[in-house]
Design an enzyme around this catalytic site. Structure first.
Site, PDB file in Angstrom:
ATOM      1  N   ASP A  73      36.941  32.811  34.756  1.00 19.98           N
ATOM      2  CA  ASP A  73      37.127  32.957  36.206  1.00 19.98           C
ATOM      3  C   ASP A  73      35.799  32.695  36.948  1.00 19.98           C
ATOM      4  O   ASP A  73      34.728  32.987  36.421  1.00 19.98           O
ATOM      5  CB  ASP A  73      37.591  34.399  36.470  1.00 19.98           C
ATOM      6  CG  ASP A  73      38.365  34.533  37.769  1.00 19.98           C
ATOM      7  OD1 ASP A  73      38.409  33.557  38.540  1.00 19.98           O
ATOM      8  OD2 ASP A  73      38.925  35.613  37.984  1.00 19.98           O
ATOM      9  N   ASP A 159      45.757  34.084  33.007  1.00 23.72           N
ATOM     10  CA  ASP A 159      45.666  35.510  33.293  1.00 23.72           C
ATOM     11  C   ASP A 159      46.909  35.972  34.057  1.00 23.72           C
ATOM     12  O   ASP A 159      47.783  35.165  34.391  1.00 23.72           O
ATOM     13  CB  ASP A 159      44.385  35.732  34.117  1.00 23.72           C
ATOM     14  CG  ASP A 159      43.676  37.014  33.737  1.00 23.72           C
ATOM     15  OD1 ASP A 159      44.341  37.926  33.227  1.00 23.72           O
ATOM     16  OD2 ASP A 159      42.454  37.105  33.982  1.00 23.72           O
ATOM     17  N   ARG A 211      46.685  37.963  24.391  1.00 23.74           N
ATOM     18  CA  ARG A 211      45.931  39.213  24.396  1.00 23.74           C
ATOM     19  C   ARG A 211      46.856  40.388  24.089  1.00 23.74           C
ATOM     20  O   ARG A 211      48.024  40.384  24.452  1.00 23.74           O
ATOM     21  CB  ARG A 211      45.259  39.391  25.757  1.00 23.74           C
ATOM     22  CG  ARG A 211      44.053  38.455  25.951  1.00 23.74           C
ATOM     23  CD  ARG A 211      42.786  39.113  25.462  1.00 23.74           C
ATOM     24  NE  ARG A 211      42.579  40.332  26.227  1.00 23.74           N
ATOM     25  CZ  ARG A 211      42.005  40.357  27.424  1.00 23.74           C
ATOM     26  NH1 ARG A 211      41.548  39.241  27.975  1.00 23.74           N
ATOM     27  NH2 ARG A 211      41.853  41.488  28.085  1.00 23.74           N
ATOM     28  N   ASP A 215      40.843  44.712  28.962  1.00 20.90           N
ATOM     29  CA  ASP A 215      39.577  44.002  28.708  1.00 20.90           C
ATOM     30  C   ASP A 215      38.602  44.780  27.825  1.00 20.90           C
ATOM     31  O   ASP A 215      38.419  45.987  27.986  1.00 20.90           O
ATOM     32  CB  ASP A 215      38.869  43.693  30.029  1.00 20.90           C
ATOM     33  CG  ASP A 215      39.599  42.617  30.822  1.00 20.90           C
ATOM     34  OD1 ASP A 215      40.678  42.190  30.394  1.00 20.90           O
ATOM     35  OD2 ASP A 215      39.056  42.214  31.859  1.00 20.90           O
TER      36      ASP A 215
HETATM   37  C1  GLA Z   1      41.016  39.572  33.431  1.00 21.00           C
HETATM   38  C2  GLA Z   1      40.940  39.080  32.006  1.00 21.00           C
HETATM   39  C3  GLA Z   1      39.493  38.882  31.612  1.00 21.00           C
HETATM   40  C4  GLA Z   1      38.822  37.894  32.562  1.00 21.00           C
HETATM   41  C5  GLA Z   1      39.012  38.348  33.992  1.00 21.00           C
HETATM   42  C6  GLA Z   1      38.591  37.291  34.993  1.00 21.00           C
HETATM   43  O1  GLA Z   1      40.468  40.839  33.577  1.00 21.00           O
HETATM   44  O2  GLA Z   1      41.586  39.972  31.147  1.00 21.00           O
HETATM   45  O3  GLA Z   1      39.389  38.431  30.273  1.00 21.00           O
HETATM   46  O4  GLA Z   1      39.352  36.605  32.359  1.00 21.00           O
HETATM   47  O5  GLA Z   1      40.365  38.657  34.278  1.00 21.00           O
HETATM   48  O6  GLA Z   1      38.709  37.746  36.320  1.00 21.00           O
END
Ligand code: GLA
Length: 541
Positions: A73, A159, A211, A215
């Site tokens: 991002d 995402d 995923r 995070d």
């Molecule tokens: C989410 C994703 C992260 C990252 C951020 C970017 O939190 O899970 O891995 O890509 O967005 O804003």
């Protein structure tokens, strides 16, 4: 205990005479590379990405197999009057194609990021105003064509912050995006679904990886949490599709033993390996770990399997997976201690289906450990892991299959359906886990796709189950209904029921469920072959 057959048969192991050769077609291994997010969040730019790409090569990481440079991002600029996305004017003044071209010029592959909905996560969590309206929603074909065909990126992470804001249905949304990707004609593009929880078995139809957690951050708590999330998802990895444990936090301040757990477990669980630190300042010990060729080989193993929990030992876990060839004589094992005190492991090698003389090699420290005898006996320090390659003389026929290894076609971890089939902690169950909310419809079953019998023939199947009111259990083997038992009731604890089944030589697909009502919770199954009868007709544990 309930027996439908008078005779109970012991679960003795049969010896497999020869290992099966690997018959798998070549599959894509987990992705390896670097991603900008962990260290830089949205504060990225052309020079920074190019410098990291240079460092990846200079540090010997390309040579070690790390091939992707992923722009996460933060690159979004604005959409013009035609809806076309432009790169951020000051961070990427020359656009994004030059960045991909540069990455490609180094013999690397380039990755990019977007969101399934309207707004990116960075627009919500990092005040990146340019991320508003930058997602794929309403611009699927236009953005995908731009990123993958005109700019030439080879990987896309999709995402879900925007998707969540809009309350979209995950499967339908990702399928629409998948169709847009297919329409580009680029079948080599690697797709990552970033929905921060196991999204459902549909993910495999469209993505290389997905995923399974929220995070990661550079803390032990986070590493441990993600391993925990992935412990019982081995059934969903395979055939070139992987559970993504998120980008690596190695080189970002974890203790050496914690880094070993982090990298070692990502490797044995076949997660993508995307480095997340600044490659120009990475500490030497972290770099050495990331370049450990024996661990990398474990991650990139041609079978592409994820290790599963074969045994619980106090607060520790022994995980195992086949490497090289299926049901062969080499397996990898992890003795993982997530706790804050030392953990004593004592794992009979027969429990890992290995017999005869078994030798071990330590893949973290590159050491031969010699003959193990019949049992792996080791103290593992707090927050540590040992990862070994085991080589045996014999491969034993398995007799027990845990529900936590099983494939549940209707499982997801999105938390939307209160009646969702799921893996559940259960003190009375073997391995401490059972599967709950089985049945109710034909497709909501528990499946072991590879119940192995060397010779095939008549077996008994003993199901350990739990329920607190009478329930029906249906047993389907290789697509054929072979048994159904009504009125099972274990009064809240775990009980067993034994039925006869026919297995064919080699792998068998065994399903437990109930087409129209709830089936009992399932703890595990055991199979016993006719020639494992003992004279008194008892089951020997
Ligand atoms: C989410 C994703 C992260 C990252 C951020 C970017 O939190 O899970 O891995 O890509 O967005 O804003």
């Amino acid at each position: 205990m309930r027996h439908l057959l008078l005779a109970g048969w012991m679960g003795a192991a049969l010896l497999a005479s020869a290992p099966c050769a690997a018959q798998n077609a070549k599959i894509d291994p987990p992705l390896m590379g670097w991603s900008s997010w962990n260290t830089y969040r949205v504060n990225i730019n052309q020079q920074l990405i190019e410098k990291q790409a240079d460092a990846l090569v200079a540090q010997g990481l390309k040579e070690a197999g790390y091939l992707y440079i992923n722009v996460d991002d933060g690159f979004f600029g604005h959409r013009d009057a035609t809806g076309e996305m432009h790169a951020h004017p000051t961070r990427f003044p020359n656009g994004m194609k030059v960045v991909a071209d540069y990455i490609h010029s180094l013999g690397l592959r380039a990755g990019i990021y977007s969101d399934a909905g309207g707004n990116t996560c960075g627009s919500i969590w990092d005040n990146d105003a340019n991320g508003v309206g930058a997602g794929l929603y309403g611009h699927e074909r236009q953005d995908i064509d731009l990123y993958l065909k005109r700019w030439g990126y080879d990987f896309i992470k999709i995402d879900y912050c925007g998707g969540q804001e809009l309350g979209l249905d995950e499967e339908r949304r990702y399928e629409a995006i998948h169709q847009a990707i297919l329409a580009t004609g680029r079948h080599d593009v690697s797709i990552n679904i970033c929905r921060w929880a196991f999204p459902g078995t549909w993910a495999r139809r469209m993505a290389r990886s997905w995923r399974v957690s929220s995070d990661i951050n550079p803390s032990w708590k986070s590493v441990k949490y993600i391993i925990d999330k992935n412990l019982y998802l081995s059934a969903y990895a395979g055939g070139g599709h992987y559970n993504d444990m998120d980008m690596l936090e190695i080189g970002r301040g974890l203790a050496p033993n914690e880094e070993e757990v982090h990298f070692g477990m990502w490797c044995i669980m076949s997660s993508p390996l995307l480095i997340g630190c600044d490659l120009t300042t990475i500490p030497p010990s972290s770099l050495t770990l990331l370049k450990n060729e024996e661990l990398i080989a474990l991650n990139q193993d041609p079978l592409g399997l994820q290790a599963y929990v074969a045994a619980r030992q106090g607060k520790g876990y022994a995980l195992v997976k086949d490497i090289g060839s299926k049901r062969g004589l080499t397996r990898a094992v992890a003795l993982y201690n997530p706790s804050d005190s030392a953990c004593r492991f004592s794992v009979p090698l027969s429990q890992l289906e290995l017999g005869g003389k078994v030798t071990a090699r330590d893949l973290i420290h590159h050491q031969e450990l010699g003959d193990l005898g019949h049992t792996i006996t080791r103290m593992v320090p707090p927050r540590s892991v040992l990862i070994w390659k085991l080589t045996a003389e014999q491969r034993l026929e398995p007799t027990s299959y845990e529900a936590e290894w099983a494939y549940l076609p209707c499982y997801d971890d999105l938390g939307k359906n209160p009646k969702q089939i799921h893996y559940e902690r259960s003190a009375g169950s073997s391995g401490g886990i059972k599967v709950a909310n089985v049945g109710g419809k034909p497709e909501n079953y528990v499946e072991w796709p590879e119940v192995y019998s060397q010779k095939g023939g008549r077996y008994t199947l003993t199901v350990s189950y739990g329920c607190d009111k009478p329930r029906r259990l249906e047993v389907t083997v290789n697509g054929e209904r072979q048994a159904a038992v009504d009125n099972l009731d274990s009064k809240g604890s775990i009980d067993t029921v034994t039925v006869p089944i026919n297995l064919r030589p080699g792998y068998n697909q065994v399903r437990l469920g109930n087409n129209y009502g709830w089936a009992p919770d399932i703890d595990r199954i055991r199979i016993a072959a006719p020639d494992s009868h003992n004279r008194k007709g008892e089951i020997r544990e």
